[in-house]
Enzyme design. Sequence first.
Site, PDB file in Angstrom:
ATOM      1  N   GLU A 140      21.528 -24.813  12.191  1.00 47.18           N
ATOM      2  CA  GLU A 140      20.371 -25.819  13.027  1.00 47.18           C
ATOM      3  C   GLU A 140      18.793 -25.753  12.460  1.00 47.18           C
ATOM      4  O   GLU A 140      18.538 -24.799  11.661  1.00 47.18           O
ATOM      5  CB  GLU A 140      20.548 -25.173  14.332  1.00 47.18           C
ATOM      6  CG  GLU A 140      19.852 -23.613  14.444  1.00 47.18           C
ATOM      7  CD  GLU A 140      19.825 -22.819  15.761  1.00 47.18           C
ATOM      8  OE1 GLU A 140      18.863 -22.421  16.325  1.00 47.18           O
ATOM      9  OE2 GLU A 140      20.925 -22.585  16.094  1.00 47.18           O
ATOM     10  N   LYS A 142      15.260 -25.146  11.730  1.00 50.52           N
ATOM     11  CA  LYS A 142      14.229 -24.085  12.323  1.00 50.52           C
ATOM     12  C   LYS A 142      13.030 -24.994  12.714  1.00 50.52           C
ATOM     13  O   LYS A 142      12.324 -25.302  11.794  1.00 50.52           O
ATOM     14  CB  LYS A 142      14.208 -23.150  11.177  1.00 50.52           C
ATOM     15  CG  LYS A 142      13.269 -22.073  11.421  1.00 50.52           C
ATOM     16  CD  LYS A 142      13.042 -21.275  10.280  1.00 50.52           C
ATOM     17  CE  LYS A 142      12.220 -19.819  10.842  1.00 50.52           C
ATOM     18  NZ  LYS A 142      10.882 -20.304  11.104  1.00 50.52           N
TER      19      LYS A 142
END
Length: 720
Positions: A140, A142
Site C-alpha cells: 500500500e 505510504k
Amino acid sequence: MRDQSQDKTANANAPDFDAPATTLTRAEAEKELALLAELLSQANEEYHTKDAPRLSDAEYDRLKRRNQDVEAKFPDLKRPDSASDQVGGPLADGFDKIRHEVRMLSLGNAFSSEDVEDFDQRIRKFLGLGAEESVTYTAEPKIDGLSLSLRYEGGALVYAATRGDGETGENVTANARMIGSIPQSLTGAPDVLEIRGEVYMSRSDFQALNKKQAETGGKTFSNPRNAAAGSLRQLDANITRVRPLAFFAYAWGAMSAPLSDTQMGTVEAFENFGFSTNPLTKLCNGPDELIAQYEKIEQTRATLDYDIDGVVYKVNALDLQRRLGFRSTTPRWAIAHKFAAELAWTRLEAIEIQVGRTGALSPVARLLPVTVGGVVVSNATLHNEDYIAGKDSKGEAIRDGKDIRVGDWVQVYRAGDVIPKIADVDLSKRPEKSDAYAFPTVCPECGSDAVREDGDAVRRCTGGLICPAQAIEKLKHFVSRGAFDIEGLGAKQVEQFYSDGWIKSPADIFTLKTRYGSGLQQLKNREGWGEKSANNLFDAIDTRRNVDLSRVIFSLGIRHVGEQASKLLANHYGSWSAFERGVLDAQDTKSDAWADLNSIDGVGVVMAGSLTQSFAQAHELEMIRALVSELSINDAIAPQVSDSPVAGKTVVFTGSLEKMTRAEAKARAEGLGVKVAGSVSAKTDLLVAGSGAGSKAKKAADLGIETIDEDAWLTLIGDA
C-alpha cells in the site's frame, strides 16, 4: 515530509557516513553510534513533537540506515538510546495525554530490491518456512501525513490520539471530529475498535490553503505534511474545522473481536464502516510481485493528489503476524520501501561553523535557496573537514576527490526528504580565483584551540565551560524536555540569563532567587517579565528540585550518555549515592566497580570511560555536587510485569531450540519482562540450554547459575 526550509542548524558534526561500515574500527563505530543517537533523537523531537523538522526525510533515513549498518557490524556496541529503539518523539505541551492500549510503532525501512528480498527471507527464517512455501503480503502507498488512532466503543467515537512517543499520544478528539472523512459512529463494529491511519492534506488543498494564508497575512506551510500536522494539532478545534484535512485508514490497535483473519480483509472491513482506504493497496505473492507493485506506484506518484514517500509491505495472514510479533519499536511483519532521493543544483554562498555542546565544530553550507521535492532548501550539512576536502575518514576520495568551496555550484541531495547534503560539485562553474576552504583550528566562539584527536573525524574546541557556545548549550540541554524540563525556562531564557551573568552552571538555576535577594524584584523589572511570570518561574524551579535519578544523569550532558542510557544507569544503580560511588570507584579500570559498570547491557568502554572521565575532573565533580546539593533525587524503581514468574530476571538462551526459533524465544521472554542477555555473567539468573549447549553452559555451571532445558522454560512461562 521533513522540511529543510526552516533549518538553522544543519547538524554537521558527523563522521564520514559514506564510508562502508565494514571499514570501521570499534572505536570509530562507537563514536558514530553515539553521534547518530544524538542526531536522530533530536530529529525525532523536531519532526514528531514540534512539526518543524530540520532534517529531510531522506537524510533522516540515511542516518538511521547508517545506524543500523554499524549496529549490524558491531552488535555488541548497540546503545540503549539507539534510534533503532525509538518511536516518534516527546509529547508537546497543550494537549491532554492518552495512553495507547496497544502501542503505535514505527516501521523498518527498505531502500532497494535487495532489501525487500532480505525482508522476505527474514520472515521465512523466523517462521521456519521452506522455499516452496509462499508468503502473501499487502502493498500500500505510504502516506506522508500524521499518524492518528481513533477509538470507538459501542460504535461511537470516544477519542482520537496522535502517535506521540508510541506509548502515549496527544488527545486531539475535538479536532478529529472536524474531519469529514472520519465517521462519528460505526454500524456493526466490535464493542471496542481502534482504527489507525494517516491524516493528510491533498496537494491541491495545500496550494489553496497557502494562497489563502498569504492573502490574509497568515502562516504559510512548506509542504502538505506540515500543513496537516499543524492543522490537526490546533488548540482551537475551530481552526481545524476550516482546514481541508482527510484520513486514510490502514491499521488498528485494540479490538475486542477480529474483523477478518487477514490484513486485506480487515482493511476492507474498514471501508464497509465508511472509512477511506487506499485503492492502490494490492495483494502480492512474494518479493517479485511486491517490487512490481512498488514500481507501478512510483510511476503514478506524480499523478496522485497526495504526497507519498514509499510503499508499505505487510504479511497478510494475521496468524503469521502474531507469530512474528514485534521488535522494540517495529513489527517484524511489515516494512516501508522508501522512494529514492531527490536532487537540485544551487550555489554555495557561505560555510559557517557552529559549536555544539560537546565542543564539536560543525560546518554548515549556506545555499542560495532552491526548491527540492517541493521544499525550499537553504542549508546543507557538510559533516566535517574531510568531507569538505573531498575525502572520507580513511583519506580515500569521495565525489571523485572534488573539494567544496564558497561560490561553488553544488548538487543538493535529499534522500526522501531529510537534512540535505552536497552530492556533487560542478567544477566547470567554479570561479577562477576560488580558494580551498581552510577549516578553522581555533574556536570561533572563544578563540581556544580546536583540536582533532587521532581517530576522531570531528575537530573540537578545548575551551570547555569557558567557551560560551558549550556552556550555553550545556545549560540548554540541562533544561531540555528529557532533563529538568523547567516550565518557563527554555533556550531563550537560558541565553538571556547567561549573557547577563545570572547563571553559569546548573546549580545557579536553583540559587537564582536567593542570590538576588528576593529575586522577584530584579526579574520582574526585566523586559518580557512581570511579577506573575517571575513568581511562576521560581515556583517551577522549586518544583523541579524533586527529580528522578535518570533525569539527573541525563541532564549532566556527559558525552555518549543519552536519555535511554541514563535510564539504564539509573535502573542499575538505583540511587544517586550508589551511582556516584560506582562511577568514582570505576576510575580504577582494574576494579570490580569498573567491571560492574561495563557489565550493564548497553554500556561499553567508551560510555564508561566518558562517565569516569567527567567525574575525575575536579571542576566537573564540583559542579555536579553543587547541583545535587540543591535537589531531592528519587531512587529508580525497576519496571515489573504483573503475573510473570520471570519478570526482572536476566536470562540467556544457548544451544539449538526445537519448539521455537531463537528469535521467537527472545521476543516471548522480553514480552514477559525478561532481560535477555547474549552472554553468561554473574548477573545471569537463568540459562535456558538447548541441544549442543557448549561454553555458556559450562560457565553457568562454574558460576552456580541455574540451568534448565527448553521444556522446563516453556512450563515456567506457562507455554507448555
